[in-house]
Design an enzyme around this catalytic site. Structure first.
Site, PDB file in Angstrom:
ATOM      1  N   GLU A 208     -55.001  42.001  15.686  1.00 58.62           N
ATOM      2  CA  GLU A 208     -56.197  41.149  14.145  1.00 58.62           C
ATOM      3  C   GLU A 208     -55.355  39.754  14.106  1.00 58.62           C
ATOM      4  OE1 GLU A 208     -57.494  43.342  10.044  1.00 58.62           O
ATOM      5  OE2 GLU A 208     -58.367  44.408  12.220  1.00 58.62           O
ATOM      6  N   HIS A 492     -64.100  50.025  13.189  1.00 59.97           N
ATOM      7  CA  HIS A 492     -62.834  48.932  13.067  1.00 59.97           C
ATOM      8  C   HIS A 492     -61.439  49.453  13.335  1.00 59.97           C
ATOM      9  CE1 HIS A 492     -65.930  46.201  10.912  1.00 59.97           C
ATOM     10  NE2 HIS A 492     -66.349  46.295  11.543  1.00 59.97           N
ATOM     11  N   GLU A 511     -63.990  45.697  15.884  1.00 59.70           N
ATOM     12  CA  GLU A 511     -64.163  44.981  15.449  1.00 59.70           C
ATOM     13  C   GLU A 511     -63.035  44.398  16.368  1.00 59.70           C
ATOM     14  OE1 GLU A 511     -62.177  43.520  10.825  1.00 59.70           O
ATOM     15  OE2 GLU A 511     -61.267  45.624  12.105  1.00 59.70           O
ATOM     16  N   GLU A 517     -64.098  38.812   7.720  1.00 63.47           N
ATOM     17  CA  GLU A 517     -63.210  39.685   6.390  1.00 63.47           C
ATOM     18  C   GLU A 517     -61.871  38.669   5.888  1.00 63.47           C
ATOM     19  OE1 GLU A 517     -62.682  43.246   7.083  1.00 63.47           O
ATOM     20  OE2 GLU A 517     -60.670  42.748   8.585  1.00 63.47           O
TER      21      GLU A 517
HETATM   22  C1  NOJ Z   1     -60.939  47.239   7.256  1.00 65.27           C
HETATM   23  C2  NOJ Z   1     -62.586  46.660   8.112  1.00 65.27           C
HETATM   24  O1  NOJ Z   1     -62.660  45.728   8.892  1.00 65.27           O
HETATM   25  C3  NOJ Z   1     -63.681  46.375   6.399  1.00 65.27           C
HETATM   26  O2  NOJ Z   1     -64.451  46.279   7.831  1.00 65.27           O
HETATM   27  C4  NOJ Z   1     -63.108  47.139   5.747  1.00 65.27           C
HETATM   28  O3  NOJ Z   1     -64.158  46.735   4.583  1.00 65.27           O
HETATM   29  C5  NOJ Z   1     -62.191  47.512   5.724  1.00 65.27           C
HETATM   30  N1  NOJ Z   1     -61.588  48.196   6.697  1.00 65.27           N
HETATM   31  C6  NOJ Z   1     -61.802  49.118   4.355  1.00 65.27           C
HETATM   32  O4  NOJ Z   1     -62.317  50.192   5.040  1.00 65.27           O
HETATM   33 CA    CA Z   2     -60.198  44.936   9.671  1.00 66.86          CA
END
Ligand code: NOJ
Ligand code: CA
Length: 709
Positions: A208, A492, A511, A517
């Site tokens: 990320e 993710h 992801e 996010e």
């Molecule tokens: C990271 C994830 O990318 C996100 O989508 C999720 O809401 C949070 N972790 C909590 O699991």
């Molecule tokens: Ca994430």
């Protein structure tokens, strides 16, 4: 054009049988007496490379040459026509019982051609052509250094017109049983100066990071895919395919444009990979194209994976979904129980109603299970995946959804207590299967390298990397357990995508990059160029659960998202995933009914996909035809620069008229000063037309083409 260096066959071009120390026969044949003299003179120089074999792609665009170098080392080279792409680059291993890279003798070689078209159960295109020429070269070590029996391995190259894949194969052999791979010595010597787009490896936030654009000579240690554009305009991307029971490969810069394999370590650092022969490494892949779009259109990575091994997956329905999610990232609701708990029965009903009213199949609910209270990042061992919290009526909600054609989407956040999760996995998946949950989002939130593995309950907890061999096997264990129950997985904080969704078509998305996010809570948020970077880097690894469609264009505390409204719509076409989140809050969509119409209409599963225009990190325009229908969709995004992009509409069926439903930036739109300046209009078009996209700074455009005759 194929290069006839090693014979007259246009398809595969093995060289003369190679005897170490001898010259390639063809070289002498072509060079004549003067050349022979030069070659004989050169024979006295120790560093002369000897061509062992050469294979060209079916259309002759690319060719791989395998060479034996000084001291019996191996190297491969890639040329595109007469232009070198990868200069001679070494092959080999650092094993637990010593280096495997010198004194190597070619003991056999064979070539074959392959051409097959196969059908994907879902994807960016229904039909995929797998057309390559293959070279298999078998090597044995000559006895040396006290080793009487040499170790053996094959190198297999598959050469396509848009790239190559190669892997090492270790056959069963007496001199090698357990193989401990400390490092691969594989190199990629990029033959010309280039610009690189890359994210760092081994940093705490996994994949990320924002993409850096640097000269190749300034790359540090990068994750793959890494994408390069040579100064003379060639596009190259290095990655891997079929990462199975092996450590993910990163690339560390050496001198002179060389990138070296840097395998993700194992838990005790004495070996990145431990295997028993026979086994194969993943394919090391190099895409090569004239246009940036060639990289994004390639199916090479999928082709290098094994076919579907779970049979019929028609139970998986590509679909859009909503969820108790953005509200959590905005900190308006909480994962943990209490007065602001998001995953309550009443709140989830609201989302089910919203999904049903607008034709969305899924409702994701995060925070539905015990374990979120307090510091969940640090306490993954508290998660219980086998029962809901007291205020969440899982069974009642599943039934409520079923009556309305809506399925709950499950959520398993492990916070990296992965062994703890695996112990609950069968019961956790059974619970979901009983309740009609057929997609589960998994999560591995923790710093890179902090995955917690405990082989025996009560035993020591050891640390693993997200991209290491143990996690590559963990993901397959999850896929296998899920497939048995007809459940699809969206991981993710995953391991990188390497095309394994061909083999496991229930691995539908993941992801593995900075998603939406970050626009909720990161400072700075994703910059306008982010998606034009992703398409030509991360997206080459497969579908991404990016979660587009934040039409409010605001993160936490009102922080502005660096996008126009029209761009949020274009992302549904540009960032591919067979499950696409409609990520904003229902009340925000109510404020933007025009934009929302596109989100309701846009498809998620495609018959074909084309990149009409694009430059890495600047802009990209896709056209995709819906699977099982006649409509086409176009999505176009730009970076911080406003631009005009003209595209032909020749992808449309000739002879038909289409109503183009256009969602575009208004004339004064700008992500910063006028992000909501937005126009919805229709126009009639046909395939002979050209169309001019006007994209605002940080903007985009989305179009639905509906046949009108
Ligand atoms: C990271 C994830 O990318 C996100 O989508 C999720 O809401 C949070 N972790 C909590 O699991
Ligand atoms: Ca994430």
């Amino acid at each position: 054009m194929h290069d006839p260096t090693c014979g007259g066959d246009a398809r595969t071009l093995p060289c003369a049988p190679a005897t170490p120390g001898a010259f390639p026969r063809n070289a002498a044949r072509r060079t004549g007496l003067r050349g022979l003299f030069i070659l004989l003179f050169a024979a006295t120089l120790p560093a002369q490379a000897e061509t062992l074999a050469r294979v060209a792609s079916p259309g002759g665009t690319l060719a791989v040459t395998l060479e034996s170098q000084h001291e019996g080392r191996l190297a491969y080279r890639i040329d595109r026509g007469s232009r070198p792409v990868i200069a001679p680059s070494r092959l080999g291993f650092l094993l637990g019982d010593g280096r495997l890279e010198r004194n190597l003798e070619l003991v056999g070689q064979s070539t074959r051609s392959f051409d097959e078209t196969w059908e994907q159960p879902w994807g960016e295109r229904r039909l995929v052509r797998n057309h390559y020429n293959e070279l298999r070269a078998s090597f044995a070590e000559k006895p040396h250094g006290g080793r009487e029996q040499g170790r053996r391995f094959d190198v297999v190259f598959r050469v396509y017109d848009d790239g190559i894949g190669f892997r090492y194969e270790f056959p069963r052999q007496p001199a090698l049983d357990e193989v401990r791979i400390r490092q691969e010595l594989t190199e990629f010597a990029v033959a010309r100066p280039a610009t690189a787009w890359w994210i760092p490896a081994f940093e705490w936030n996994r994949e990320e990071y924002l993409y850096a654009r640097t000269p190749l000579s300034e790359v540090g240690t990068a994750q793959t895919p890494i994408t390069l554009r040579s100064d003379d305009g060639l596009h190259i991307s290095i990655h891997e395919a079929a990462l199975v029971d092996y450590a993910g490969m990163n690339l560390a810069r050496g001198g002179d444009g060389v990138l070296r394999a840097a395998l993700t370590p194992g838990n005790d650092h004495s070996a990145a990979v431990v295997r028993t022969a026979p086994f194969n490494t993943p394919w090391r892949t190099i895409l090569v194209g004239g246009r940036a779009g060639d990289l994004a259109e390639s199916s090479l990575m999928l082709n290098l994976n094994e076919p579907n091994r779970i049979g019929d997956v028609s139970w998986f329905k590509p679909a859009k979904y909503v969820g108790v999610w953005w509200s959590l990232h905005l900190d308006e609701e909480t994962w943990g129980t209490g007065p602001r708990h998001g995953a309550t029965t009443a709140n989830t009903k609201r989302y089910i109603d919203f999904a049903a009213a607008n034709g969305f199949r899924g409702v994701l609910v995060e925070g539905w299970n015990p374990g979120w209270d307090g510091d969940w990042f640090a306490n993954g061992w508290n998660f219980d995946f086998t029962r809901p919290t007291a205020d969440f009526d899982l069974e009642g909600l599943a039934a409520y959804g079923a009556e309305r054609g809506v399925h709950l989407i499950g959520h398993h956040e492990t916070a990296c207590a992965v062994s703890h999760y695996e112990r609950q996995l069968p019961a956790a998946l059974d619970l979901y299967a009983r309740n009609g949950v057929d997609v589960v989002k998994t999560g591995y939130v923790c710093d890179a390298g902090d995955i917690q593995r405990q082989d025996k309950a009560g035993g020591p907890v050891i640390r693993e990397w997200h991209e290491g061999q143990w996690m590559s096997n963990h993901h397959v264990r999850v896929l296998e357990a899920a497939a048995k129950r007809h459940i699809a997985i969206n991981s993710h904080e995953p391991i990188k995508g390497t095309g394994l969704h061909r083999t496991w078509p229930n691995w539908v998305s993941r992801e593995g990059a900075r998603g939406m996010e970050f626009n909720a809570w990161a400072t700075p948020p994703n910059p306008p160029e982010h998606e034009a970077n992703l398409v030509f880097t991360r997206m080459l690894a497969g579908p991404m659960d990016f979660t587009p469609g934040i039409v409010s264009l605001k993160g936490r505390g009102g922080q502005q998202i660096e996008s126009t409204l029209a761009k949020q719509l274009a992302l549904y076409v540009v960032i591919y995933s067979p499950i696409q989140m409609v990520a904003d809050l229902p009340e925000h969509y109510a404020e933007h009914p025009d934009a929302f119409q596109f989100i309701k209409d846009v498809a998620v599963d495609w018959e074909e996909s084309h990149v009409l225009a694009g430059e890495v990190g600047d802009h990209v325009t896709f056209a995709r035809k819906v699977r099982g229908g006649d409509e086409w969709f176009l999505g176009s995004v730009t970076d911080e620069e406003a631009r005009i992009v003209e595209v032909p509409l020749s992808f449309l069926d000739p002879g038909r008229r289409y109503r183009a439903e256009i969602y575009r930036d208004g004339d004064r739109a700008h992500w910063k000063t006028a992000p909501f300046e937005f126009v919805r209009e229709t126009r009639e078009v046909r395939s002979s037309d050209r169309y001019t996209l006007k994209l605002a700074a940080g903007g985009g455009q989305a179009i639905r083409f509906v046949p009108v005759d």
